[in-house]
Write a protein that holds these residues in place. Structure first.
Motif, PDB file in Angstrom:
ATOM      1  N   ASN A  35      73.328  58.359  55.205  1.00 40.26           N
ATOM      2  CA  ASN A  35      72.209  57.419  55.212  1.00 40.26           C
ATOM      3  C   ASN A  35      72.441  56.340  54.161  1.00 40.26           C
ATOM      4  N   ILE A  36      72.059  55.120  54.516  1.00 38.55           N
ATOM      5  CA  ILE A  36      72.132  54.013  53.562  1.00 38.55           C
ATOM      6  C   ILE A  36      71.007  53.037  53.896  1.00 38.55           C
ATOM      7  N   THR A  37      70.375  52.473  52.869  1.00 35.08           N
ATOM      8  CA  THR A  37      69.306  51.497  53.054  1.00 35.08           C
ATOM      9  C   THR A  37      69.785  50.163  52.499  1.00 35.08           C
ATOM     10  N   PRO A  38      70.156  49.226  53.384  1.00 36.21           N
ATOM     11  CA  PRO A  38      70.663  47.928  52.913  1.00 36.21           C
ATOM     12  C   PRO A  38      69.587  47.167  52.134  1.00 36.21           C
ATOM     13  N   SER A  39      70.010  46.423  51.122  1.00 39.11           N
ATOM     14  CA  SER A  39      69.067  45.625  50.334  1.00 39.11           C
ATOM     15  C   SER A  39      68.784  44.278  50.993  1.00 39.11           C
ATOM     16  N   ALA A  40      69.614  43.877  51.979  1.00 45.86           N
ATOM     17  CA  ALA A  40      69.403  42.606  52.673  1.00 45.86           C
ATOM     18  C   ALA A  40      69.938  42.721  54.104  1.00 45.86           C
ATOM     19  N   THR A  41      69.333  41.962  55.004  1.00 44.84           N
ATOM     20  CA  THR A  41      69.807  41.975  56.395  1.00 44.84           C
ATOM     21  C   THR A  41      71.196  41.361  56.521  1.00 44.84           C
ATOM     22  N   SER A  42      71.594  40.546  55.561  1.00 47.12           N
ATOM     23  CA  SER A  42      72.914  39.902  55.601  1.00 47.12           C
ATOM     24  C   SER A  42      74.026  40.777  55.027  1.00 47.12           C
ATOM     25  N   SER A  43      73.664  41.925  54.450  1.00 48.58           N
ATOM     26  CA  SER A  43      74.684  42.818  53.898  1.00 48.58           C
ATOM     27  C   SER A  43      75.578  43.354  55.003  1.00 48.58           C
ATOM     28  N   LYS A  44      76.822  43.622  54.642  1.00 47.07           N
ATOM     29  CA  LYS A  44      77.748  44.284  55.554  1.00 47.07           C
ATOM     30  C   LYS A  44      77.872  45.733  55.103  1.00 47.07           C
ATOM     31  N   ILE A  45      78.045  46.628  56.052  1.00 53.25           N
ATOM     32  CA  ILE A  45      78.227  48.039  55.727  1.00 53.25           C
ATOM     33  C   ILE A  45      79.652  48.428  56.087  1.00 53.25           C
ATOM     34  N   LEU A  46      80.446  48.765  55.075  1.00 54.78           N
ATOM     35  CA  LEU A  46      81.798  49.246  55.294  1.00 54.78           C
ATOM     36  C   LEU A  46      81.727  50.744  55.500  1.00 54.78           C
ATOM     37  N   ASP A  74      80.178  47.122  59.711  1.00 57.32           N
ATOM     38  CA  ASP A  74      79.009  46.857  60.553  1.00 57.32           C
ATOM     39  C   ASP A  74      78.291  45.650  59.959  1.00 57.32           C
ATOM     40  N   SER A  75      78.413  44.512  60.632  1.00 57.30           N
ATOM     41  CA  SER A  75      77.732  43.304  60.168  1.00 57.30           C
ATOM     42  C   SER A  75      76.586  42.927  61.101  1.00 57.30           C
ATOM     43  N   SER A  76      76.250  43.821  62.026  1.00 61.19           N
ATOM     44  CA  SER A  76      75.206  43.509  63.005  1.00 61.19           C
ATOM     45  C   SER A  76      73.957  44.376  62.860  1.00 61.19           C
ATOM     46  N   HIS A  77      73.812  45.112  61.769  1.00 63.66           N
ATOM     47  CA  HIS A  77      72.651  46.011  61.615  1.00 63.66           C
ATOM     48  C   HIS A  77      71.343  45.258  61.473  1.00 63.66           C
ATOM     49  N   ASN A  78      71.323  44.091  60.812  1.00 63.62           N
ATOM     50  CA  ASN A  78      70.145  43.238  60.663  1.00 63.62           C
ATOM     51  C   ASN A  78      68.910  44.019  60.201  1.00 63.62           C
ATOM     52  N   SER A  79      69.072  44.845  59.177  1.00 62.68           N
ATOM     53  CA  SER A  79      67.987  45.719  58.760  1.00 62.68           C
ATOM     54  C   SER A  79      67.956  45.907  57.248  1.00 62.68           C
ATOM     55  N   THR A  80      66.752  46.180  56.727  1.00 62.52           N
ATOM     56  CA  THR A  80      66.599  46.653  55.355  1.00 62.52           C
ATOM     57  C   THR A  80      65.931  48.020  55.357  1.00 62.52           C
ATOM     58  N   SER A  81      65.888  48.641  56.522  1.00 66.45           N
ATOM     59  CA  SER A  81      65.390  50.012  56.652  1.00 66.45           C
ATOM     60  C   SER A  81      66.569  50.971  56.563  1.00 66.45           C
ATOM     61  N   ILE A  97      81.717  57.840  54.577  1.00 67.54           N
ATOM     62  CA  ILE A  97      81.309  56.996  53.447  1.00 67.54           C
ATOM     63  C   ILE A  97      80.744  55.684  53.988  1.00 67.54           C
ATOM     64  N   ALA A  98      79.633  55.229  53.422  1.00 64.90           N
ATOM     65  CA  ALA A  98      79.046  53.928  53.755  1.00 64.90           C
ATOM     66  C   ALA A  98      78.900  53.131  52.465  1.00 64.90           C
ATOM     67  N   MET A  99      79.427  51.897  52.468  1.00 65.73           N
ATOM     68  CA  MET A  99      79.335  51.025  51.295  1.00 65.73           C
ATOM     69  C   MET A  99      78.617  49.751  51.705  1.00 65.73           C
ATOM     70  N   GLU A 100      77.582  49.378  50.961  1.00 71.63           N
ATOM     71  CA  GLU A 100      76.902  48.117  51.206  1.00 71.63           C
ATOM     72  C   GLU A 100      77.629  47.022  50.447  1.00 71.63           C
ATOM     73  N   ILE A 101      77.979  45.962  51.170  1.00 71.40           N
ATOM     74  CA  ILE A 101      78.684  44.810  50.589  1.00 71.40           C
ATOM     75  C   ILE A 101      77.797  43.586  50.740  1.00 71.40           C
ATOM     76  N   LYS A 102      77.613  42.864  49.649  1.00 71.29           N
ATOM     77  CA  LYS A 102      76.742  41.691  49.680  1.00 71.29           C
ATOM     78  C   LYS A 102      77.324  40.629  50.612  1.00 71.29           C
ATOM     79  N   GLY A 103      76.461  40.125  51.529  1.00 70.82           N
ATOM     80  CA  GLY A 103      76.876  39.098  52.486  1.00 70.82           C
ATOM     81  C   GLY A 103      76.847  37.706  51.910  1.00 70.82           C
TER      82      GLY A 103
END
Length: 175
Positions: free
Chosen positions: A46-57, A123-130, A169-175
């Motif tokens: 599970n990962i909760t992105p801080s922005a919709t523009s973030s990429k998830i590696l 994954d650059s198409s999640h478009n979510s902060t949930s 592993i899921a890593m949030e990368i700032k978009g």
């Protein structure tokens, strides 16, 4: 020493914002229905992105073995929830995946040498902060009655029967 905190706005694009992982070293078995996208038990993060523009590696490695002889007809992929991401383009009824099973051996010792896969994608198409849940997924033809993770089909206790670990592993990368 004082803790210094930077808001994510101060970080440049491409900065790693968070890392979440699931490490599994226990052995387990599950059934895989024929031509059905199936999440591998216990292999999710599970990962909760801080922005919709973030990429998830996403990165994963899976070790295991099935009890059938058609291990060459197994495909792996990532699921975001129940949606496959970054897989091949549909073409009729062809199965779609990201990586084929890497077979340890064809048939001579099919119950004592694990197969495995290592894969990664963004994954650059999640478009979510949930909260997002990613799984390692599998599809097979034909069905697999027993799909073992982190062990061989034969669970012997000698050097011929490996025990392994798997990880996602899921890593949030700032978009």
């Amino acid at each position: 020493m004082a803790l210094i905190t930077l808001g994510t706005k101060a970080l440049p694009s491409g900065s790693i914002l968070q890392v979440q992982s699931t490490f599994v070293d226990t052995a387990f078995v599950q059934a895989i229905s024929a031509n059905t996208d199936t999440a591998i038990t216990n292999m999710s993060v599970n990962i909760t992105p801080s922005a919709t523009s973030s990429k998830i590696l996403l990165m994963a490695r899976h070790m295991g073995e099935s009890n059938n002889t058609f291990n060459y007809d197994i495909l792996y992929f990532f699921l975001r929830g129940s949606t496959k991401i970054n897989v091949g383009v549909a073409n009729g009824s062809n199965p779609r995946g990201m990586h084929q099973n890497l077979m340890g051996i064809y048939s001579a010792n099919a119950d004592s040498t694990q197969d495995g896969v290592s894969m990664f994608t963004i994954d650059s198409s999640h478009n979510s902060t949930s909260q997002l849940t990613y799984h390692i997924g599998i599809t097979a033809n034909p069905a697999i009655n027993q799909f073992f993770t982190n062990r061989t089909v034969n669970s012997g206790t000698t050097v011929d029967y490996e025990r392994t670990s798997s990880e996602i592993i899921a890593m949030e990368i700032k978009g």
